[in-house]
Design an enzyme around this catalytic site. Structure first.
Site, PDB file in Angstrom:
ATOM      1  N   ALA A  80     -20.783  67.021  18.552  1.00 18.03           N
ATOM      2  CA  ALA A  80     -20.770  65.609  18.960  1.00 18.03           C
ATOM      3  C   ALA A  80     -20.586  64.766  17.713  1.00 18.03           C
ATOM      4  CB  ALA A  80     -22.068  65.253  19.671  1.00 18.03           C
ATOM      5  N   HIS A  88     -16.040  57.720   7.783  1.00 17.83           N
ATOM      6  CA  HIS A  88     -16.362  59.151   7.789  1.00 17.83           C
ATOM      7  C   HIS A  88     -16.018  59.790   9.132  1.00 17.83           C
ATOM      8  CE1 HIS A  88     -19.244  62.673   7.244  1.00 17.83           C
ATOM      9  NE2 HIS A  88     -18.411  62.745   6.223  1.00 17.83           N
TER      10      HIS A  88
HETATM   11  N1  LIG Z   1     -21.429  62.273  11.337  1.00 20.49           N
HETATM   12  C1  LIG Z   1     -21.393  63.491  11.990  1.00 20.49           C
HETATM   13  C2  LIG Z   1     -21.318  64.693  11.306  1.00 20.49           C
HETATM   14  N2  LIG Z   1     -21.274  64.691   9.954  1.00 20.49           N
HETATM   15  C3  LIG Z   1     -21.578  65.893   9.174  1.00 20.49           C
HETATM   16  C4  LIG Z   1     -20.360  66.798   8.984  1.00 20.49           C
HETATM   17  O1  LIG Z   1     -19.990  67.415  10.213  1.00 20.49           O
HETATM   18  C5  LIG Z   1     -20.689  67.908   7.974  1.00 20.49           C
HETATM   19  O2  LIG Z   1     -21.742  68.692   8.488  1.00 20.49           O
HETATM   20  C6  LIG Z   1     -21.079  67.329   6.632  1.00 20.49           C
HETATM   21  O3  LIG Z   1     -20.072  66.431   6.202  1.00 20.49           O
HETATM   22  C7  LIG Z   1     -21.283  68.432   5.583  1.00 20.49           C
HETATM   23  O4  LIG Z   1     -20.108  69.186   5.442  1.00 20.49           O
HETATM   24  N3  LIG Z   1     -21.265  65.865  11.981  1.00 20.49           N
HETATM   25  C8  LIG Z   1     -21.289  65.886  13.363  1.00 20.49           C
HETATM   26  O5  LIG Z   1     -21.268  66.965  13.966  1.00 20.49           O
HETATM   27  N4  LIG Z   1     -21.355  64.700  14.042  1.00 20.49           N
HETATM   28  C9  LIG Z   1     -21.413  63.506  13.411  1.00 20.49           C
HETATM   29  O6  LIG Z   1     -21.480  62.428  14.083  1.00 20.49           O
HETATM   30  C1  LIG Z   2     -19.292  60.673  12.256  1.00 18.88           C
HETATM   31  C2  LIG Z   2     -20.082  60.449  11.037  1.00 18.88           C
HETATM   32  O1  LIG Z   2     -19.874  61.076  10.021  1.00 18.88           O
HETATM   33  C3  LIG Z   2     -20.994  59.292  11.073  1.00 18.88           C
HETATM   34  O2  LIG Z   2     -22.083  59.589  11.923  1.00 18.88           O
HETATM   35  C4  LIG Z   2     -21.532  58.951   9.690  1.00 18.88           C
HETATM   36  O3  LIG Z   2     -22.121  57.676   9.819  1.00 18.88           O
HETATM   37  P1  LIG Z   2     -21.739  56.555   8.725  1.00 18.88           P
HETATM   38  O4  LIG Z   2     -20.244  56.331   8.859  1.00 18.88           O
HETATM   39  O5  LIG Z   2     -22.534  55.326   9.133  1.00 18.88           O
HETATM   40  O6  LIG Z   2     -22.113  57.104   7.378  1.00 18.88           O
END
Ligand SMILES: Nc1c(NC[C@H](O)[C@H](O)[C@H](O)CO)[nH]c(=O)[nH]c1=O
Ligand SMILES: CC(=O)[C@@H](O)COP(=O)(O)O
Length: 155
Positions: A80, A88
């Protein structure tokens, strides 16, 4: 004329599931939906393995290892990704979708894309077992269909 189809029968189907722990409130519901779909189509729970990864970005690597292991007839990827306040989200979504597609096209087995990419938490909740269904359940049924379609084409 030959029409190939994938019937929804288990036939000793072996399933690998990769689930992201990030947003676990959502991904646990996706996993529950996937397991429900598999069990309701008589996939033996002894033929189901689950690997948890930190986040969606890590899914493709483990999905690839599962696909190459020869232990599974299909791999289901669950995650998700919910937009935050920076860009990001865009990079995670892009790389996860490209990564899973790459694994799928370079594997001889179906790799199902069950990663929610939503603008907000409400949209994710709706797709994890409420008014918009459960993407995990959908991927489970799709995996069974794809495995049997491939077997039908090989017969
Ligand atoms: N923001 C979300 C993430 N971010 C983390 C990345 O997936 C990853 O684990 C990190 O960058 C280290 O490599 N992951 C999700 O599954 N959902 C998000 O909303
Ligand atoms: C999808 C993501 O990586 C997000 O949840 C990270 O949140 P942010 O853009 O506020 O750092």
């Amino acid at each position: 004329m030959t029409i190939y189809e994938g019937k929804l029968v288990s036939k000793d189907i072996r399933i690998g599931i990769v689930a992201a722990r990030f947003n676990e409130f959502i991904t646990s519901k996706l996993l529950g939906g996937a397991l429900d779909g598999l069990k309701r189509h008589e996939v033996n729970e002894n033929n189901i393995d689950i690997a948890w990864v930190p986040g969606a970005f890590e899914i493709p690597l483990i999905a690839s290892k599962m696909a190459k292991s020869g232990k599974y007839d299909a791999v289901i990827c669950l995650g998700a990704v919910i937009r935050g306040s920076t860009t990001h989200y865009d990079y995670v979504c892009s790389e996860v979708s490209k990564g899973i597609a790459h694994v799928s096209l370079n594997s001889d087995i179906p790799v199902m894309f069950g990663v929610l990419t939503t603008e907000n938490i409400e949209q994710a909740i709706e797709r994890a077992g409420t008014k918009a269904g459960n993407k995990g359940f959908d991927c489970a049924v799709g995996a069974i269909e794809m495995v049997n379609l491939i077997r039908d084409m090989q017969d």
